[in-house]
Design a protein around this motif. Structure first.
Motif, PDB file in Angstrom:
ATOM      1  N   GLY A  12     -62.403   4.921 -23.194  1.00  0.00           N
ATOM      2  CA  GLY A  12     -63.466   4.887 -24.193  1.00  0.00           C
ATOM      3  C   GLY A  12     -63.472   3.603 -25.005  1.00  0.00           C
ATOM      4  O   GLY A  12     -64.364   3.396 -25.815  1.00  0.00           O
ATOM      5  N   LEU A  13     -62.496   2.722 -24.791  1.00  0.00           N
ATOM      6  CA  LEU A  13     -62.421   1.472 -25.533  1.00  0.00           C
ATOM      7  C   LEU A  13     -63.080   0.343 -24.749  1.00  0.00           C
ATOM      8  O   LEU A  13     -62.785   0.135 -23.572  1.00  0.00           O
ATOM      9  CB  LEU A  13     -60.965   1.098 -25.826  1.00  0.00           C
ATOM     10  N   LEU A  14     -63.958  -0.380 -25.428  1.00  0.00           N
ATOM     11  CA  LEU A  14     -64.641  -1.545 -24.862  1.00  0.00           C
ATOM     12  C   LEU A  14     -64.449  -2.719 -25.816  1.00  0.00           C
ATOM     13  O   LEU A  14     -64.256  -2.522 -27.019  1.00  0.00           O
ATOM     14  CB  LEU A  14     -66.133  -1.259 -24.685  1.00  0.00           C
ATOM     15  N   ALA A  15     -64.530  -3.928 -25.284  1.00  0.00           N
ATOM     16  CA  ALA A  15     -64.326  -5.098 -26.130  1.00  0.00           C
ATOM     17  C   ALA A  15     -65.227  -6.240 -25.699  1.00  0.00           C
ATOM     18  O   ALA A  15     -65.602  -6.356 -24.529  1.00  0.00           O
ATOM     19  CB  ALA A  15     -62.869  -5.545 -26.073  1.00  0.00           C
ATOM     20  N   LEU A  16     -65.541  -7.076 -26.655  1.00  0.00           N
ATOM     21  CA  LEU A  16     -66.201  -8.346 -26.411  1.00  0.00           C
ATOM     22  C   LEU A  16     -65.176  -9.406 -26.775  1.00  0.00           C
ATOM     23  O   LEU A  16     -64.608  -9.366 -27.886  1.00  0.00           O
ATOM     24  CB  LEU A  16     -67.457  -8.476 -27.286  1.00  0.00           C
ATOM     25  N   ILE A  17     -64.892 -10.307 -25.848  1.00  0.00           N
ATOM     26  CA  ILE A  17     -63.882 -11.339 -26.099  1.00  0.00           C
ATOM     27  C   ILE A  17     -64.459 -12.721 -25.844  1.00  0.00           C
ATOM     28  O   ILE A  17     -65.435 -12.880 -25.123  1.00  0.00           O
ATOM     29  CB  ILE A  17     -62.620 -11.139 -25.219  1.00  0.00           C
ATOM     30  N   ASP A  18     -63.800 -13.701 -26.439  1.00  0.00           N
ATOM     31  CA  ASP A  18     -64.042 -15.098 -26.116  1.00  0.00           C
ATOM     32  C   ASP A  18     -63.007 -15.439 -25.043  1.00  0.00           C
ATOM     33  O   ASP A  18     -61.828 -15.633 -25.354  1.00  0.00           O
ATOM     34  CB  ASP A  18     -63.840 -15.967 -27.356  1.00  0.00           C
ATOM     35  N   PRO A  19     -63.395 -15.488 -23.759  1.00  0.00           N
ATOM     36  CA  PRO A  19     -62.407 -15.704 -22.703  1.00  0.00           C
ATOM     37  C   PRO A  19     -61.743 -17.079 -22.751  1.00  0.00           C
ATOM     38  O   PRO A  19     -60.706 -17.277 -22.130  1.00  0.00           O
ATOM     39  CB  PRO A  19     -63.217 -15.526 -21.413  1.00  0.00           C
ATOM     40  N   LEU A  89     -67.630  -9.062 -21.801  1.00  0.00           N
ATOM     41  CA  LEU A  89     -67.486  -7.643 -22.089  1.00  0.00           C
ATOM     42  C   LEU A  89     -66.412  -7.107 -21.153  1.00  0.00           C
ATOM     43  O   LEU A  89     -66.510  -7.275 -19.930  1.00  0.00           O
ATOM     44  CB  LEU A  89     -68.825  -6.934 -21.837  1.00  0.00           C
ATOM     45  N   VAL A  90     -65.361  -6.507 -21.720  1.00  0.00           N
ATOM     46  CA  VAL A  90     -64.241  -6.018 -20.916  1.00  0.00           C
ATOM     47  C   VAL A  90     -63.833  -4.621 -21.367  1.00  0.00           C
ATOM     48  O   VAL A  90     -64.076  -4.225 -22.500  1.00  0.00           O
ATOM     49  CB  VAL A  90     -63.020  -6.967 -20.978  1.00  0.00           C
ATOM     50  N   SER A  91     -63.188  -3.909 -20.465  1.00  0.00           N
ATOM     51  CA  SER A  91     -62.677  -2.575 -20.786  1.00  0.00           C
ATOM     52  C   SER A  91     -61.241  -2.664 -21.291  1.00  0.00           C
ATOM     53  O   SER A  91     -60.535  -3.656 -21.060  1.00  0.00           O
ATOM     54  CB  SER A  91     -62.724  -1.682 -19.546  1.00  0.00           C
ATOM     55  N   TYR A  92     -60.792  -1.614 -21.922  1.00  0.00           N
ATOM     56  CA  TYR A  92     -59.406  -1.509 -22.372  1.00  0.00           C
ATOM     57  C   TYR A  92     -58.448  -1.647 -21.192  1.00  0.00           C
ATOM     58  O   TYR A  92     -57.402  -2.288 -21.300  1.00  0.00           O
ATOM     59  CB  TYR A  92     -59.201  -0.170 -23.079  1.00  0.00           C
TER      60      TYR A  92
END
Length: 169
Positions: A12-19, A89-92
């Motif tokens: 249920g965890l999603l994230a937006l990161i600066d790769p 956009l990445v998953s946990y």
């Protein structure tokens, strides 16, 4: 920058990161509490925004760069910096693989949920359109709406995972 992505998460965890700036590796034997400290540190540096969508599922996420009056079940706004003009956009689950393997690259090539944008600071408004417990998962639909807009505004850094009480984060 209008895009739509389908992304699966078991947690249920999603994230937006600066790769280009997110420090993914933690330790091959990380523990959950250490990972949460790491996430808070990365959010404080505006390299990541992580939130809990409420349950594991395949989420359809619409991303736009235009302000919208769109509302939903809940929403939150945070800031993230795109140092190299990319956000992912990445998953946990992808974050945990990268946390234990220094060679794991985010975003992974098999799930390239990558956005290109001008380098700079962005306000990211995340709207969860429906209560996850009430979603008809058999009907194609947008579940989350991410609105990214350049900003100079000082939006407080996230110190906790928004909506994380859904899973005890």
């Amino acid at each position: 920058m209008a895009h739509s992505f389908d992304i699966t998460t078991d947690s249920g965890l999603l994230a937006l990161i600066d790769p280009d700036a997110y420090a993914a590796f933690v330790d091959p034997d990380w523990e959950f509490r250490h990972l949460m400290v790491h996430f808070r540190e990365q959010m404080a540096k505006r390299r990541m925004l992580i939130w809990c969508a409420g349950l594991g599922a395949e989420w359809t996420v619409a991303v736009a760069s235009e302000p919208s009056p769109r509302t939903g079940f809940r929403e939150v706004t945070g800031t993230i910096v795109a140092t190299g003009g990319r956000l992912a956009l990445v998953s946990y689950e992808e974050l945990t693989r990268a946390a234990e393997d220094a060679d794991y690259v985010l975003p992974p090539s098999h799930e390239p949920h990558l956005l290109t944008c001008e380098p700079g600071t962005y306000a990211c408004r995340i709207v969860q359109l429906e209560d996850p417990q009430a979603v008809d998962w058999d009907t194609p639909n947008t579940h989350l709406y991410l609105e990214l807009s350049r900003t100079n505004e000082e939006i407080p850094v996230w110190t906790q995972v928004p909506w994380g009480e859904d899973i005890g984060v």
